[in-house]
Design a protein around this motif. Structure first.
Motif, short mmCIF file in Angstrom:
data_model
loop_
_atom_site.label_atom_id
_atom_site.label_comp_id
_atom_site.label_asym_id
_atom_site.label_seq_id
_atom_site.Cartn_x
_atom_site.Cartn_y
_atom_site.Cartn_z
N SER A 126 0.82 -1.21 0.00
CA SER A 126 0.00 0.00 0.00
C SER A 126 0.86 1.26 0.00
CB SER A 126 -0.92 -0.01 1.22
OG SER A 126 -1.72 1.15 1.26
N ALA B 118 1.01 3.95 -6.37
CA ALA B 118 0.93 5.34 -6.84
C ALA B 118 -0.31 6.01 -6.27
CB ALA B 118 0.88 5.37 -8.37
N PRO B 119 -0.30 7.34 -6.15
CA PRO B 119 -1.44 8.06 -5.57
C PRO B 119 -2.76 7.80 -6.29
CG PRO B 119 0.47 9.50 -5.72
CD PRO B 119 0.83 8.23 -6.43
N GLU B 120 -2.70 7.58 -7.60
CA GLU B 120 -3.95 7.34 -8.34
C GLU B 120 -4.48 5.92 -8.15
OE1 GLU B 120 -0.44 6.86 -11.18
OE2 GLU B 120 -1.11 8.26 -9.60
N GLY C 38 -9.41 4.90 -6.92
CA GLY C 38 -9.39 5.49 -5.60
C GLY C 38 -9.77 4.54 -4.48
N SER D 212 -7.81 2.64 5.58
CA SER D 212 -8.85 3.45 4.98
C SER D 212 -10.23 3.06 5.45
CB SER D 212 -8.79 3.32 3.45
OG SER D 212 -7.53 3.71 2.98
#
Length: 250
Positions: A45, A49-51, A58, A213
């Motif tokens: 995790s 990458a952020p995307e 997301g 999350s």
């Protein structure tokens, strides 16, 4: 070799014939092993990458949090099997196995409740949109990179499959291992239920360490309100003197 227990042994007292020190060592080993079991998914995790991943977008962080918690399940079951020398089926029920009929009945009620909630939400949102009372859509959100209903429907089956392992791991550790470890020292089930409720709530309050999350600001109080009734097991009728007993219920 099956454990020999009195016929009326309740679920929270299943480990009472096992030496107390083995039960406590097993409990500590499970809690420590859980951290190592989650480590690979946490490391993955951190490198994503952020995307997010192409399919998950997301929802990548949420999916990886489910994977991290789900990895705890096989580790916890193996530790119980080796540490206490008992069948892992005794974590499922006093029959020493998973009761599929009861599981399917509960799953039916859960699915029906979810469908009812979704339909009810759709009706309310439709009414608000017709009357002009609906709030304007936000620009951000957890569905970045997956615009529209089609993207959500693509991710939903994946998340549903992953959350099965995540939920099972939480239940077996909190409502199984922790509850039985504490319950061996108490005649009443309520002290064990209270302790497992605190553990369950604390794990959800940790956030980044347990499920990055999946846990939000409301997770701890909402988890605490659910875990006390979930930890209660209905009393079981009398059965034979071996575990797995034949007809006893948790």
């Amino acid at each position: 070799m099956p454990m020999l227990l009195p016929a009326d042994t309740p679920y929270h007292r299943i480990t009472r014939e096992i030496p107390w020190w083995r039960t406590l060592l097993t409990l500590f080993a499970v809690l420590i092993g859980a951290q190592f079991a989650m480590l690979p998914a946490v490391l993955v995790s951190a490198r994503v990458a952020p995307e997010g991943l192409p399919i998950l977008g997301g929802f990548t962080a949420l999916a990886l949090s489910f994977v991290a918690v789900g990895c705890v399940l096989p580790v916890a079951l193996l530790i119980v099997r080796r540490g206490e020398g008992r069948s892992v089926g005794t974590l499922s029920s006093v029959t020493g196995r998973l009761r599929w009929g009861w599981l399917c009945f509960c799953a039916f009620l859960a699915v029906a409740s979810v469908i009812g909630a979704v339909v009810g939400s759709a009706v309310v949102l439709t009414f608000l949109s017709v009357t002009g009372s609906a709030p304007p859509p936000s620009g951000g959100g957890s569905s970045a990179g997956l615009e529209g209903l089609g993207g959500r429907l693509t991710v939903l089956p994946i998340l549903l499959c992953l959350i099965l392992g995540q939920a099972a791991a939480e239940e077996y550790v909190s409502r199984g291992i922790v509850l039985q470890a504490v319950g061996r020292f108490t005649r009443s089930a309520w002290p064990a239920i209270a302790v497992q409720a605190l553990v369950f709530t604390a794990l959800h309050g940790i956030g980044d360490s347990w499920a990055p999350s999946a846990c939000s600001a409301w997770a701890s109080p909402s988890a605490g309100s659910r875990c006390v009734p979930a930890g209660w097991k209905p009393p079981s009728p009398s059965t034979s003197s071996t575990t797995p007993p034949s007809r006893s219920r948790p």
